[in-house]
Design a protein around this motif. Sequence first.
Motif, PDB file in Angstrom:
ATOM      1  N   ILE A  77      -6.290   6.027  -2.077  1.00 54.11           N
ATOM      2  CA  ILE A  77      -6.130   6.881  -3.253  1.00 54.11           C
ATOM      3  C   ILE A  77      -5.849   5.970  -4.451  1.00 54.11           C
ATOM      4  O   ILE A  77      -4.950   5.139  -4.396  1.00 54.11           O
ATOM      5  N   ILE A  78      -6.601   6.125  -5.527  1.00 52.96           N
ATOM      6  CA  ILE A  78      -6.359   5.311  -6.725  1.00 52.96           C
ATOM      7  C   ILE A  78      -6.134   6.202  -7.946  1.00 52.96           C
ATOM      8  O   ILE A  78      -7.064   6.803  -8.478  1.00 52.96           O
ATOM      9  N   GLY A  79      -4.875   6.280  -8.379  1.00 48.49           N
ATOM     10  CA  GLY A  79      -4.566   6.911  -9.658  1.00 48.49           C
ATOM     11  C   GLY A  79      -4.632   5.838 -10.734  1.00 48.49           C
ATOM     12  O   GLY A  79      -4.938   4.679 -10.455  1.00 48.49           O
ATOM     13  N   HIS A  80      -4.348   6.213 -11.969  1.00 44.80           N
ATOM     14  CA  HIS A  80      -4.432   5.192 -13.022  1.00 44.80           C
ATOM     15  C   HIS A  80      -3.515   5.492 -14.189  1.00 44.80           C
ATOM     16  O   HIS A  80      -3.115   6.641 -14.404  1.00 44.80           O
ATOM     17  N   THR A  81      -3.217   4.451 -14.941  1.00 49.82           N
ATOM     18  CA  THR A  81      -2.407   4.592 -16.145  1.00 49.82           C
ATOM     19  C   THR A  81      -3.223   5.336 -17.210  1.00 49.82           C
ATOM     20  O   THR A  81      -4.451   5.353 -17.162  1.00 49.82           O
ATOM     21  N   ASP A  82      -2.535   5.962 -18.142  1.00 48.43           N
ATOM     22  CA  ASP A  82      -3.170   6.638 -19.274  1.00 48.43           C
ATOM     23  C   ASP A  82      -4.122   7.757 -18.836  1.00 48.43           C
ATOM     24  O   ASP A  82      -5.146   8.011 -19.476  1.00 48.43           O
ATOM     25  N   CYS A  83      -3.788   8.458 -17.738  1.00 47.62           N
ATOM     26  CA  CYS A  83      -4.622   9.573 -17.263  1.00 47.62           C
ATOM     27  C   CYS A  83      -4.425  10.782 -18.172  1.00 47.62           C
ATOM     28  O   CYS A  83      -3.317  11.063 -18.623  1.00 47.62           O
ATOM     29  N   GLY A  84      -5.508  11.493 -18.429  1.00 51.28           N
ATOM     30  CA  GLY A  84      -5.447  12.684 -19.278  1.00 51.28           C
ATOM     31  C   GLY A  84      -4.581  13.800 -18.707  1.00 51.28           C
ATOM     32  O   GLY A  84      -4.137  14.684 -19.441  1.00 51.28           O
ATOM     33  N   LEU A  85      -4.337  13.764 -17.403  1.00 51.66           N
ATOM     34  CA  LEU A  85      -3.530  14.808 -16.774  1.00 51.66           C
ATOM     35  C   LEU A  85      -2.043  14.466 -16.729  1.00 51.66           C
ATOM     36  O   LEU A  85      -1.226  15.329 -16.457  1.00 51.66           O
ATOM     37  N   GLU A  86      -1.691  13.204 -17.008  1.00 53.58           N
ATOM     38  CA  GLU A  86      -0.290  12.810 -16.968  1.00 53.58           C
ATOM     39  C   GLU A  86       0.420  13.374 -18.198  1.00 53.58           C
ATOM     40  O   GLU A  86       0.076  13.060 -19.330  1.00 53.58           O
ATOM     41  N   GLY A  87       1.371  14.251 -17.932  1.00 51.11           N
ATOM     42  CA  GLY A  87       2.150  14.836 -19.012  1.00 51.11           C
ATOM     43  C   GLY A  87       1.478  15.999 -19.727  1.00 51.11           C
ATOM     44  O   GLY A  87       1.995  16.511 -20.723  1.00 51.11           O
ATOM     45  N   LEU A  88       0.321  16.437 -19.242  1.00 48.90           N
ATOM     46  CA  LEU A  88      -0.367  17.580 -19.861  1.00 48.90           C
ATOM     47  C   LEU A  88       0.454  18.856 -19.654  1.00 48.90           C
ATOM     48  O   LEU A  88       1.007  19.075 -18.582  1.00 48.90           O
ATOM     49  N   ALA A 113       3.742  14.565 -13.844  1.00 53.10           N
ATOM     50  CA  ALA A 113       4.666  13.858 -14.730  1.00 53.10           C
ATOM     51  C   ALA A 113       4.581  12.349 -14.561  1.00 53.10           C
ATOM     52  O   ALA A 113       4.778  11.594 -15.505  1.00 53.10           O
ATOM     53  N   SER A 114       4.291  11.893 -13.338  1.00 50.24           N
ATOM     54  CA  SER A 114       4.288  10.451 -13.052  1.00 50.24           C
ATOM     55  C   SER A 114       3.110  10.129 -12.150  1.00 50.24           C
ATOM     56  O   SER A 114       2.955  10.734 -11.085  1.00 50.24           O
ATOM     57  N   GLU A 116       2.579   7.470 -10.396  1.00 49.38           N
ATOM     58  CA  GLU A 116       3.038   6.893  -9.127  1.00 49.38           C
ATOM     59  C   GLU A 116       3.412   7.999  -8.139  1.00 49.38           C
ATOM     60  O   GLU A 116       3.009   7.971  -6.975  1.00 49.38           O
ATOM     61  N   ASP A 117       4.191   8.984  -8.625  1.00 45.73           N
ATOM     62  CA  ASP A 117       4.595  10.090  -7.749  1.00 45.73           C
ATOM     63  C   ASP A 117       3.386  10.916  -7.311  1.00 45.73           C
ATOM     64  O   ASP A 117       3.316  11.387  -6.178  1.00 45.73           O
ATOM     65  N   GLN A 118       2.435  11.089  -8.222  1.00 38.53           N
ATOM     66  CA  GLN A 118       1.239  11.859  -7.895  1.00 38.53           C
ATOM     67  C   GLN A 118       0.429  11.167  -6.800  1.00 38.53           C
ATOM     68  O   GLN A 118      -0.043  11.813  -5.864  1.00 38.53           O
ATOM     69  N   VAL A 119       0.288   9.865  -6.899  1.00 42.41           N
ATOM     70  CA  VAL A 119      -0.454   9.113  -5.870  1.00 42.41           C
ATOM     71  C   VAL A 119       0.279   9.217  -4.529  1.00 42.41           C
ATOM     72  O   VAL A 119      -0.347   9.451  -3.489  1.00 42.41           O
ATOM     73  N   ARG A 120       1.604   9.084  -4.564  1.00 43.19           N
ATOM     74  CA  ARG A 120       2.376   9.208  -3.308  1.00 43.19           C
ATOM     75  C   ARG A 120       2.190  10.597  -2.701  1.00 43.19           C
ATOM     76  O   ARG A 120       2.039  10.742  -1.487  1.00 43.19           O
ATOM     77  N   ALA A 121       2.182  11.633  -3.544  1.00 41.42           N
ATOM     78  CA  ALA A 121       1.983  13.004  -3.041  1.00 41.42           C
ATOM     79  C   ALA A 121       0.584  13.154  -2.451  1.00 41.42           C
ATOM     80  O   ALA A 121       0.397  13.832  -1.425  1.00 41.42           O
ATOM     81  N   SER A 122      -0.406  12.524  -3.080  1.00 41.46           N
ATOM     82  CA  SER A 122      -1.781  12.603  -2.578  1.00 41.46           C
ATOM     83  C   SER A 122      -1.902  11.904  -1.225  1.00 41.46           C
ATOM     84  O   SER A 122      -2.559  12.401  -0.313  1.00 41.46           O
ATOM     85  N   VAL A 123      -1.270  10.745  -1.101  1.00 38.22           N
ATOM     86  CA  VAL A 123      -1.277  10.023   0.181  1.00 38.22           C
ATOM     87  C   VAL A 123      -0.652  10.901   1.262  1.00 38.22           C
ATOM     88  O   VAL A 123      -1.191  11.032   2.362  1.00 38.22           O
TER      89      VAL A 123
END
Length: 155
Positions: A77-88, A113-114, A116-123
Motif C-alpha cells: 500500500i502506498i499513500g503519499h504526502t500532499d494528498c487531496g484527501l488529507e484533511g478534506l 487526517a493523517s 500514515e494512519d490511513q496507510v496503516r488502516a489500509s494494511v
Amino acid sequence: MPFTRWAKDEPQELPRVPARRTAIVTCMDARIDPLAALGMHLGDAHVIRNAGALVTDDTIRSLAISQRMLDTRAVVIIGHTDCGLEGLDEGAAVEAIAAEAGTVPPWRPGSFASVEDQVRASVEAVRSSPFIPHRDDVTGFVHDVGVAGGVRPVA
Ligand code: ZN
C-alpha cells in the motif's frame, strides 16, 4: 503521438502473471510512478489505483482476483504526502456534490487526517479480509511527492 511511442518502446510479450508476484495499491495522484518508486518495471506488479489509496470493496475485489487468479502473493500500500484527501472536510464535500448533482452520492470521498494512519488502516484492512488468501506479506509506505522524494515504510 506520445502514446504511439510508449507502445513501441515497451516490451509486448510479458506474461500475465506479474514477475514480482506483487499487487500495489496506491493513490491516483499524477505525481506517483508506483513501479519506479519500488524499483520495479512494467510486468512486475499489478497496480490498483483510486483517490487516496483506500482499501474499498472494489480494492478487495481486485486484490482477490490478483491473488486467486494471477498468483500474486505480496501487497504493498502506498499513500503519499500532499494528498487531496488529507484533511478534506468530508461533510462539506458530500454536501457540495449532492447540491450540484441533485442526489446524495452512494459513496463518501474517503478523507483522512493523517496519511500514515490511513496507510496503516489500509494494511490492516487487507490483513483482516477473508477474501484475500495471502496476507503474510502486506506492507505500507508513504511516498514523498516533494523535493525529498522516495518512499518510507509505515506499516
Ligand atoms: Zn492522493
